[in-house]
Motif scaffolding. Structure first.
Motif, PDB file in Angstrom:
ATOM      1  N   LEU A   1     -30.086  11.762 -18.710  1.00  0.00           N
ATOM      2  CA  LEU A   1     -30.694  12.858 -19.454  1.00  0.00           C
ATOM      3  C   LEU A   1     -31.998  13.211 -18.752  1.00  0.00           C
ATOM      4  CD1 LEU A   1     -30.834  14.792 -21.870  1.00  0.00           C
ATOM      5  CD2 LEU A   1     -31.887  12.929 -23.185  1.00  0.00           C
ATOM      6  N   SER A   2     -32.054  14.430 -18.224  1.00  0.00           N
ATOM      7  CA  SER A   2     -33.204  14.866 -17.437  1.00  0.00           C
ATOM      8  C   SER A   2     -33.859  16.080 -18.078  1.00  0.00           C
ATOM      9  CB  SER A   2     -32.760  15.263 -16.026  1.00  0.00           C
ATOM     10  OG  SER A   2     -32.047  14.222 -15.415  1.00  0.00           O
ATOM     11  N   ILE A   3     -35.175  16.070 -18.053  1.00  0.00           N
ATOM     12  CA  ILE A   3     -35.977  17.198 -18.498  1.00  0.00           C
ATOM     13  C   ILE A   3     -36.740  17.686 -17.273  1.00  0.00           C
ATOM     14  CG2 ILE A   3     -37.751  18.000 -20.113  1.00  0.00           C
ATOM     15  CD1 ILE A   3     -35.289  16.650 -21.474  1.00  0.00           C
TER      16      ILE A   3
ATOM     17  N   ALA B   1     -35.661  22.777 -18.657  1.00  0.00           N
ATOM     18  CA  ALA B   1     -34.246  22.433 -18.783  1.00  0.00           C
ATOM     19  C   ALA B   1     -34.063  21.076 -19.450  1.00  0.00           C
ATOM     20  CB  ALA B   1     -33.598  22.410 -17.403  1.00  0.00           C
ATOM     21  N   ILE B   2     -33.027  21.009 -20.265  1.00  0.00           N
ATOM     22  CA  ILE B   2     -32.496  19.742 -20.767  1.00  0.00           C
ATOM     23  C   ILE B   2     -31.128  19.628 -20.113  1.00  0.00           C
ATOM     24  CG2 ILE B   2     -31.639  18.469 -22.767  1.00  0.00           C
ATOM     25  CD1 ILE B   2     -33.646  20.057 -24.483  1.00  0.00           C
ATOM     26  N   HIS B   3     -30.938  18.589 -19.329  1.00  0.00           N
ATOM     27  CA  HIS B   3     -29.708  18.452 -18.546  1.00  0.00           C
ATOM     28  C   HIS B   3     -29.132  17.057 -18.771  1.00  0.00           C
ATOM     29  CE1 HIS B   3     -27.276  17.930 -14.859  1.00  0.00           C
ATOM     30  NE2 HIS B   3     -27.103  19.235 -14.953  1.00  0.00           N
TER      31      HIS B   3
ATOM     32  N   GLN C   1     -35.104  10.712 -17.752  1.00  0.00           N
ATOM     33  CA  GLN C   1     -36.005  11.051 -16.659  1.00  0.00           C
ATOM     34  C   GLN C   1     -36.687  12.392 -16.905  1.00  0.00           C
ATOM     35  OE1 GLN C   1     -33.120  11.365 -13.478  1.00  0.00           O
ATOM     36  NE2 GLN C   1     -33.199   9.175 -13.039  1.00  0.00           N
ATOM     37  N   ILE C   2     -37.845  12.551 -16.285  1.00  0.00           N
ATOM     38  CA  ILE C   2     -38.473  13.867 -16.193  1.00  0.00           C
ATOM     39  C   ILE C   2     -38.487  14.235 -14.723  1.00  0.00           C
ATOM     40  CG2 ILE C   2     -40.592  15.213 -16.428  1.00  0.00           C
ATOM     41  CD1 ILE C   2     -41.191  13.759 -18.990  1.00  0.00           C
ATOM     42  N   HIS C   3     -37.919  15.387 -14.420  1.00  0.00           N
ATOM     43  CA  HIS C   3     -37.851  15.890 -13.053  1.00  0.00           C
ATOM     44  C   HIS C   3     -39.004  16.850 -12.819  1.00  0.00           C
ATOM     45  CE1 HIS C   3     -33.283  15.063 -12.414  1.00  0.00           C
ATOM     46  NE2 HIS C   3     -33.942  14.011 -12.886  1.00  0.00           N
ATOM     47  N   LEU C   4     -39.795  16.563 -11.790  1.00  0.00           N
ATOM     48  CA  LEU C   4     -40.952  17.383 -11.463  1.00  0.00           C
ATOM     49  C   LEU C   4     -40.664  18.237 -10.230  1.00  0.00           C
ATOM     50  CD1 LEU C   4     -43.647  14.598 -11.947  1.00  0.00           C
ATOM     51  CD2 LEU C   4     -43.116  16.475 -13.514  1.00  0.00           C
ATOM     52  N   ASP C   5     -41.089  19.469 -10.278  1.00  0.00           N
ATOM     53  CA  ASP C   5     -40.863  20.408  -9.177  1.00  0.00           C
ATOM     54  C   ASP C   5     -41.942  20.233  -8.109  1.00  0.00           C
ATOM     55  OD1 ASP C   5     -39.551  22.447  -7.821  1.00  0.00           O
ATOM     56  OD2 ASP C   5     -40.762  24.016  -8.750  1.00  0.00           O
TER      57      ASP C   5
END
Length: 171
Positions: free
Chosen positions: A37-39, A55-57, A124-128
């Motif tokens: 589960l990624s944000i 996004a919630i993925h 997880q949190i995905h950072l750009d």
């Protein structure tokens, strides 16, 4: 911030409660798998505004995904990279907080009976941001904010929820 207007290509105006139901349904179809589960948030500067999309993925590893996004617009063009990345990180944290209390536990509970079969959930949190380009100087600062929440921070090139999925909706 009002996070009751999530959407994807199939549904619009989903509340967070509906998003939770969709996540539970997706896990319920195949509960013996590993899920991630990624944000993640991305942004795009337009002439008179900056559009942020979070996004919630939910990735069923090797077997598809379900996702949705939330759009947030600031009515000015933000050109300062630190300000933009800070907003992206903050918006991802805000959505992550919706899960951190009991909601994440509800998803994990669906997998408990299948733990021996490999069922698991990673959050997880995905950072750009990444090692290349102008964002590399913000890696330590932004990942520390996420790690302080007890959540795994992911940066490019693995941060697909931010730079790929959310990015589609920023244009």
């Amino acid at each position: 911030m009002d996070f009751n207007t999530f959407f994807n290509t199939i549904e619009s105006k989903m509340s967070f409660e509906i998003v939770m139901e969709r996540l539970k349904q997706f896990i319920g179809i195949a509960p013996k798998h590993h899920y991630v589960l990624s944000i993640g948030t991305d942004s795009q500067v337009h002439k008179n505004e900056t559009r942020f999309v979070t996004a919630i993925h939910l990735h069923r590893v090797g077997k598809g995904a379900w996702g949705c996004v939330h759009s947030y617009i600031i009515p000015r063009a933000i050109h300062n990279v630190r300000e933009k990345i800070s907003y992206e990180t903050m918006l991802s944290q805000e959505v992550a907080y919706l899960f951190v209390s009991k909601r994440l536990g509800e998803l994990i509970e669906l997998l408990v009976p299948y733990k021996r079969d490999g069922a698991d959930l990673t959050f997880q949190i995905h950072l750009d941001i990444g090692q290349k380009g102008t964002t590399k100087e913000f890696i330590q600062e932004m990942t520390a904010k996420i790690a302080a929440m007890g959540i795994e921070p992911i940066i490019k090139p693995e941060a697909y929820a931010a730079f790929s999925y959310a990015n589609r909706y920023t244009k």
